[in-house]
Design a protein around this motif. Structure first.
Motif, PDB file in Angstrom:
ATOM      1  N   GLY A  68       1.044  -1.034  -0.335  1.00  0.00           N
ATOM      2  CA  GLY A  68       0.238  -0.342  -0.187  1.00  0.00           C
ATOM      3  C   GLY A  68       1.386   1.377  -0.395  1.00  0.00           C
ATOM      4  O   GLY A  68       1.981   1.384  -0.316  1.00  0.00           O
ATOM      5  N   PRO A  69       0.457   2.395   0.144  1.00  0.00           N
ATOM      6  CA  PRO A  69       1.047   3.688  -0.313  1.00  0.00           C
ATOM      7  C   PRO A  69       1.563   3.807   1.185  1.00  0.00           C
ATOM      8  O   PRO A  69       0.736   4.510   1.973  1.00  0.00           O
ATOM      9  N   TRP A  70       2.300   3.030   1.771  1.00  0.00           N
ATOM     10  CA  TRP A  70       2.956   3.801   3.530  1.00  0.00           C
ATOM     11  C   TRP A  70       3.650   5.323   3.964  1.00  0.00           C
ATOM     12  O   TRP A  70       4.720   5.031   2.306  1.00  0.00           O
ATOM     13  N   PRO A  71       3.041   5.357   4.299  1.00  0.00           N
ATOM     14  CA  PRO A  71       3.728   7.353   4.359  1.00  0.00           C
ATOM     15  C   PRO A  71       5.365   7.429   4.852  1.00  0.00           C
ATOM     16  O   PRO A  71       5.904   6.080   5.448  1.00  0.00           O
ATOM     17  N   VAL A  72       5.998   8.481   4.209  1.00  0.00           N
ATOM     18  CA  VAL A  72       7.276   8.567   4.870  1.00  0.00           C
ATOM     19  C   VAL A  72       7.513   8.586   5.663  1.00  0.00           C
ATOM     20  O   VAL A  72       6.699   9.649   6.892  1.00  0.00           O
ATOM     21  N   ALA A  73       8.012   8.059   6.706  1.00  0.00           N
ATOM     22  CA  ALA A  73       8.913   7.898   8.321  1.00  0.00           C
ATOM     23  C   ALA A  73       8.820   9.251   8.777  1.00  0.00           C
ATOM     24  O   ALA A  73       9.345  11.011   7.816  1.00  0.00           O
ATOM     25  N   GLU A  74       8.476   9.456   9.284  1.00  0.00           N
ATOM     26  CA  GLU A  74       8.304  11.114   9.892  1.00  0.00           C
ATOM     27  C   GLU A  74       9.074  11.182  11.930  1.00  0.00           C
ATOM     28  O   GLU A  74       8.464   9.583  12.336  1.00  0.00           O
ATOM     29  N   ARG A  75       9.382  11.802  12.336  1.00  0.00           N
ATOM     30  CA  ARG A  75       9.259  11.872  13.964  1.00  0.00           C
ATOM     31  C   ARG A  75       9.111  13.217  14.435  1.00  0.00           C
ATOM     32  O   ARG A  75       9.597  14.768  13.592  1.00  0.00           O
ATOM     33  N   VAL A  76       7.821  13.505  15.884  1.00  0.00           N
ATOM     34  CA  VAL A  76       7.897  14.258  16.166  1.00  0.00           C
ATOM     35  C   VAL A  76       8.841  14.216  17.665  1.00  0.00           C
ATOM     36  O   VAL A  76       8.584  13.750  18.263  1.00  0.00           O
ATOM     37  N   MET A  77       8.296  15.679  17.657  1.00  0.00           N
ATOM     38  CA  MET A  77       9.266  16.278  19.399  1.00  0.00           C
ATOM     39  C   MET A  77       8.774  17.372  19.853  1.00  0.00           C
ATOM     40  O   MET A  77       8.338  17.873  19.254  1.00  0.00           O
ATOM     41  N   VAL A  78       8.284  16.717  20.982  1.00  0.00           N
ATOM     42  CA  VAL A  78       7.748  18.163  22.316  1.00  0.00           C
ATOM     43  C   VAL A  78       8.435  18.937  23.215  1.00  0.00           C
ATOM     44  O   VAL A  78       9.507  17.852  23.872  1.00  0.00           O
ATOM     45  N   CYS A  79       8.619  19.707  22.928  1.00  0.00           N
ATOM     46  CA  CYS A  79       9.842  20.289  24.662  1.00  0.00           C
ATOM     47  C   CYS A  79       8.421  20.440  25.939  1.00  0.00           C
ATOM     48  O   CYS A  79       7.513  21.122  26.202  1.00  0.00           O
ATOM     49  N   THR A 138      18.288  26.454  23.415  1.00  0.00           N
ATOM     50  CA  THR A 138      18.227  26.289  22.465  1.00  0.00           C
ATOM     51  C   THR A 138      18.831  25.546  21.483  1.00  0.00           C
ATOM     52  O   THR A 138      18.740  24.670  20.359  1.00  0.00           O
ATOM     53  N   GLN A 139      20.380  25.136  21.426  1.00  0.00           N
ATOM     54  CA  GLN A 139      21.369  24.027  20.893  1.00  0.00           C
ATOM     55  C   GLN A 139      21.079  23.132  21.483  1.00  0.00           C
ATOM     56  O   GLN A 139      20.702  22.045  20.630  1.00  0.00           O
ATOM     57  N   GLU A 140      20.340  22.859  22.695  1.00  0.00           N
ATOM     58  CA  GLU A 140      20.286  21.657  23.132  1.00  0.00           C
ATOM     59  C   GLU A 140      19.421  20.887  22.779  1.00  0.00           C
ATOM     60  O   GLU A 140      19.212  19.526  22.037  1.00  0.00           O
ATOM     61  N   ILE A 141      18.029  21.796  22.931  1.00  0.00           N
ATOM     62  CA  ILE A 141      16.809  21.395  21.876  1.00  0.00           C
ATOM     63  C   ILE A 141      16.689  20.998  21.036  1.00  0.00           C
ATOM     64  O   ILE A 141      17.233  19.902  19.201  1.00  0.00           O
ATOM     65  N   LEU A 142      18.049  21.580  19.909  1.00  0.00           N
ATOM     66  CA  LEU A 142      18.183  21.313  18.240  1.00  0.00           C
ATOM     67  C   LEU A 142      18.940  19.794  18.022  1.00  0.00           C
ATOM     68  O   LEU A 142      18.521  18.749  17.120  1.00  0.00           O
ATOM     69  N   ASP A 143      20.008  20.058  19.128  1.00  0.00           N
ATOM     70  CA  ASP A 143      20.754  18.656  19.040  1.00  0.00           C
ATOM     71  C   ASP A 143      20.341  17.179  19.101  1.00  0.00           C
ATOM     72  O   ASP A 143      20.694  16.290  18.514  1.00  0.00           O
ATOM     73  N   VAL A 144      19.682  17.425  20.293  1.00  0.00           N
ATOM     74  CA  VAL A 144      18.872  16.363  20.479  1.00  0.00           C
ATOM     75  C   VAL A 144      17.609  16.247  19.193  1.00  0.00           C
ATOM     76  O   VAL A 144      17.573  15.107  18.932  1.00  0.00           O
ATOM     77  N   ALA A 145      17.207  17.008  18.556  1.00  0.00           N
ATOM     78  CA  ALA A 145      16.439  16.633  17.703  1.00  0.00           C
ATOM     79  C   ALA A 145      16.854  16.102  15.880  1.00  0.00           C
ATOM     80  O   ALA A 145      16.774  14.926  15.613  1.00  0.00           O
ATOM     81  N   ALA A 159      19.758  14.521  16.981  1.00  0.00           N
ATOM     82  CA  ALA A 159      20.079  13.008  17.155  1.00  0.00           C
ATOM     83  C   ALA A 159      19.149  12.121  16.656  1.00  0.00           C
ATOM     84  O   ALA A 159      19.686  10.911  16.368  1.00  0.00           O
ATOM     85  N   HIS A 160      18.361  12.352  16.854  1.00  0.00           N
ATOM     86  CA  HIS A 160      17.077  11.584  17.200  1.00  0.00           C
ATOM     87  C   HIS A 160      16.396  11.516  15.381  1.00  0.00           C
ATOM     88  O   HIS A 160      14.592  10.987  15.659  1.00  0.00           O
ATOM     89  N   ASN A 161      16.775  11.954  14.206  1.00  0.00           N
ATOM     90  CA  ASN A 161      16.753  12.684  12.928  1.00  0.00           C
ATOM     91  C   ASN A 161      14.385  13.112  13.337  1.00  0.00           C
ATOM     92  O   ASN A 161      13.774  12.790  12.704  1.00  0.00           O
ATOM     93  N   VAL A 162      14.664  13.898  14.696  1.00  0.00           N
ATOM     94  CA  VAL A 162      13.300  14.455  13.962  1.00  0.00           C
ATOM     95  C   VAL A 162      12.965  15.823  13.235  1.00  0.00           C
ATOM     96  O   VAL A 162      13.896  16.185  12.476  1.00  0.00           O
ATOM     97  N   GLY A 189      16.450  24.593  10.567  1.00  0.00           N
ATOM     98  CA  GLY A 189      17.260  24.977   9.117  1.00  0.00           C
ATOM     99  C   GLY A 189      15.914  24.052   8.638  1.00  0.00           C
ATOM    100  O   GLY A 189      15.063  24.136   8.408  1.00  0.00           O
ATOM    101  N   GLY A 190      15.937  22.318   8.179  1.00  0.00           N
ATOM    102  CA  GLY A 190      15.052  21.482   7.833  1.00  0.00           C
ATOM    103  C   GLY A 190      13.552  21.170   8.479  1.00  0.00           C
ATOM    104  O   GLY A 190      13.526  20.486   8.335  1.00  0.00           O
ATOM    105  N   ILE A 191      13.932  21.073   9.767  1.00  0.00           N
ATOM    106  CA  ILE A 191      12.778  20.896  11.284  1.00  0.00           C
ATOM    107  C   ILE A 191      11.601  21.947  11.236  1.00  0.00           C
ATOM    108  O   ILE A 191      12.182  23.080  11.118  1.00  0.00           O
ATOM    109  N   ASN A 192      10.908  21.715  11.056  1.00  0.00           N
ATOM    110  CA  ASN A 192       9.522  21.592  10.978  1.00  0.00           C
ATOM    111  C   ASN A 192       9.164  22.989  12.126  1.00  0.00           C
ATOM    112  O   ASN A 192       9.292  22.134  13.642  1.00  0.00           O
TER     113      ASN A 192
END
Length: 692
Positions: free
Chosen positions: A247-258, A328-335, A337-340, A370-373
């Motif tokens: 089937g049309p499987w969705p592209v892998a996404e990953r969401v992070m909440v602070c 801010t830097q820690e949030i982006l580093d974690v994001a 590192a986990h391909n958020v 960068g490319g993170i929404n």
């Protein structure tokens, strides 16, 4: 046989979950947009059909609310008598779960899944009763309204303006085998209300003016339809994956909440859960602990963080706590590192002046992501929930020696100042009084340093400022010096206490990490279960600074002590072959072992116990119990993660010994030898139920 493509290969975790699900009872939920749509009536109608088919149906609990049509549907259905509970000089009734388990029907009807049980019941919430029935292999029919689903709580509040207190974790709904949407048009529901078929006339009139307005009902109806449609879509995708249907499987996404201690964080977590569900993505909740805080974190903020992290785990998130200097830097580093791919943050509520002075986290994230929404969610303050376990803060005795030390140093400085006042000016002598202030802050904290500063100022004014031996200030020019002196003392005291607190936290983390590492290395080549249990109890107790017990089952599945240590008494008691001396604690530990879930203090099950009992679980198999004494009303998130680390290490150690003992005979006497279910081969990603 053709080879299955990589993307169509079944997920082992989902296959295991499917096997576990098939071994339990089947859960059917009748979902409605609001009260009065006919959920209970529909449930009873289906139950009557199952009864005619020969199914053993029993009513565990039903709420007819005096509706005659619903009461007619009860005819012919066997009913379990309710349990009578005495609470505040009143006799209240709840479902008798023991009677239902003893009856062991094929199907049990349990109305109102979101109900909160009367204090004194075995479980705090009715959905926990339902979980126990399902675990016993009993099918369950139940009902719930859309506003009681945890992840939709803040959405319902925005629609209706009513805060719903009783909510059910989403994983309960997600684990249901069938969700039946009971839907009627809004106008029909309003007609039923006016006709008195939902509430009594007085209640119906009030409900029509508040909750049951046409716009509210339409919005809740749409919410229920969307939720059910999402459930159907999820079931379809699972079916296609299990049966290898492309089937049309969705592209892998990953969401992070602070996550923070903000009153709005719970709404961010629910929004991230919905976003992840819509994207069919994994998601994680991250709390960044800043190394340099202007003010220490208060107990209320720590409680919020712990509650928010537990909410994220209940909704299926992976939780993570990171310590860093730059938020801010820690949030982006974690994001990264986990391909958020998407970060959810709250809309800032502070003033523009503060943003100019301290900088805006939102602006920095947008510029550097960068490319993170980046998703910004507007939050509204929620009412603070009342803790399930109420405790009073300990009464602290005033540390008089700490306050006496500063004045003692003031006396020495004064004596020195009187001896050298001919050679030193008064300003230099005043500077000498800063030394007791600094030492008091370093040794005893900020409040003793403040007291020492005040004592120093008064002493200097009394003995050195003309007129001497008088507290009146004869020379007004010293007023600025005194004010500066007090400001410096305030800054030194506060900053020193903050540094002492951060140093203490660093020592605690280092101590915990070292203890876990040393113990895992020390047991690597040890096969004596008695030595492992005793060492684990000792080191875990010293690290957690609380009494720890290790309980393993014997041949009769009776829990016996294999390790016990109390760090306060410096006493280790292996107590092999003995049970817990307290029958009530032994009953709580046995329940945790039999049901495979955390029980006792800091949980919602038998929370009156003195210990928190956590199953030692590998691949869904319970090998024993790890118990830790909890003196506070709840453990902190750091304590909980540390306890879970010890529990995981203990489970692996016990399983390893069991696997090594299987091929050979042991010399342990049969009456003391622990008995375990067969150990399973290790596979990455195959885990049991998550500890609550």
């Amino acid at each position: 046989m053709p080879e299955i493509k990589g993307k169509m290969r079944p997920d082992p975790d989902k296959l295991l979950a499917q096997l576990i699900k098939e071994s339990r009872g089947k859960l059917t939920i009748f979902l409605g947009a609001a009260a009065g749509v006919g959920k209970t009536y529909s449930m009873l109608d289906v139950a009557q059909q199952r009864l005619k088919e020969g199914v053993d149906v029993v009513i565990g609990w039903i709420e007819t609310h005096g509706r005659r049509d619903t009461e007619k549907m009860l005819a012919g259905l066997p009913r379990i008598s309710p349990q009578v509970i005495h609470y505040r000089e009143k006799q209240l009734t709840e479902m008798d779960i023991d009677a239902v388990l003893a009856r062991r029907p094929q199907l049990a009807l349990v109305d109102e899944l979101a109900h909160t049980n009367v204090p004194g019941s075995r479980h705090k919430r009715r959905f926990q009763d339902v979980k126990e029935l399902l675990a016993a292999g009993i099918d369950v029919y139940t009902t719930i309204n859309i506003q009681h689903i945890e992840s939709l709580n803040d959405v319902v509040t925005q629609i209706t303006g009513v805060i719903v207190r009783e909510t059910v974790p989403d994983y309960i709904i997600e684990q249901a085998d069938t969700v039946r949407l009971i839907d009627i048009p809004p106008q029909d529901l309003i007609t039923r209300l006016k006709a008195g078929k939902v509430y009594m006339p007085e209640q119906a009139e009030k409900a029509l003016q508040q909750f049951f307005q046409p716009a509210n009902i339409s919005a809740l109806r749409e919410l229920a339809l969307r939720f059910t449609a999402g459930r159907v879509d999820k079931d379809l995708k699972e079916y296609m994956q299990i049966h290898h249907i492309e089937g049309p499987w969705p592209v892998a996404e990953r969401v992070m909440v602070c996550v923070s201690g903000s009153p709005f964080s719970a709404q961010l977590i629910r929004a991230a859960h919905r976003l992840a569900g819509g994207l069919h993505a994994d998601w994680l909740a991250v709390h960044i602990e800043e190394m340099k805080r202007r003010f220490p974190m208060g107990d209320k903020e720590q409680d919020r963080i712990g509650r928010n992290m537990r909410l994220a785990e209940e909704l299926g998130a992976k939780t993570l706590t990171v310590v860093g200097a730059h938020l801010t830097q820690e949030i982006l580093d974690v994001a990264r590192a986990h391909n958020v791919t998407a970060i959810v943050i709250g809309k800032p509520h502070h003033s523009r002046l503060r943003e100019i002075w301290h900088g805006s986290v939102f602006d920095k994230l947008v510029r550097q992501s960068g490319g993170i929404n980046i998703y910004v969610i507007r939050g509204t303050a929620e009412a603070e929930p009342v803790p399930a376990i109420q405790t009073a803060p300990p009464v602290q005795r005033l540390p008089w020696p700490y306050y006496a030390g500063g004045p003692a140093m003031i006396v020495l400085i004064t004596a020195l100042g009187l001896l050298v006042r001919k050679w030193l000016g008064l300003v230099n002598i005043l500077l000498l009084y800063q030394l007791p202030v600094i030492l008091s802050a370093y040794w005893w904290g900020r409040w003793p340093s403040y007291f020492t500063a005040l004592a120093g100022i008064l002493t200097f004014n009394f003995l050195f400022i003309t007129p001497t031996w008088h507290l009146m200030m004869g020379n007004i020019r010293y007023l600025g010096s005194f004010v500066t002196f007090l400001i410096v003392a305030f800054i030194i005291g506060g900053r020193t206490e903050l540094l002492r607190h951060e140093a203490w936290e660093a020592r605690q983390r280092e101590k915990s990490t070292r203890a876990l590492y040393e113990f895992s290395r020390s047991i690597a080549a040890v096969s004596d279960l008695k030595a492992i249990a005793a060492g684990m109890a000792r080191q875990a107790a010293e690290t957690l600074e609380q009494e720890v017990v290790i309980l393993l089952p014997d041949k009769e599945k009776k829990l016996i002590l294999w390790g016990r240590h109390n760090p306060r008494k410096r006493q280790t008691n292996n107590a092999t072959g003995q049970t817990l001396s307290n029958p009530a604690e032994a009953a709580v530990a046995t329940w945790a072992y039999q049901h495979g879930q955390s029980t006792g203090r800091s949980t919602e099950t038998m929370s009156g116990a003195n210990f928190l009992y956590i199953p030692l679980k590998i691949h869904g198999t319970v090998l024993g119990i790890f118990g830790v004494q909890v003196t506070a009303k709840k453990v902190t998130p750091e304590q909980r993660r540390l306890i879970e680390a010890w529990v995981g290490l203990a489970a692996l150690a016990v399983e390893r010994v069991k696997r090594e003992e299987e091929p050979r005979n042991t010399s342990i006497p049969a009456e003391n030898k622990p008995d375990f279910p067969p150990a399973h081969p290790r596979k990455k990603g195959l885990s049991g139920e998550k500890t609550q």
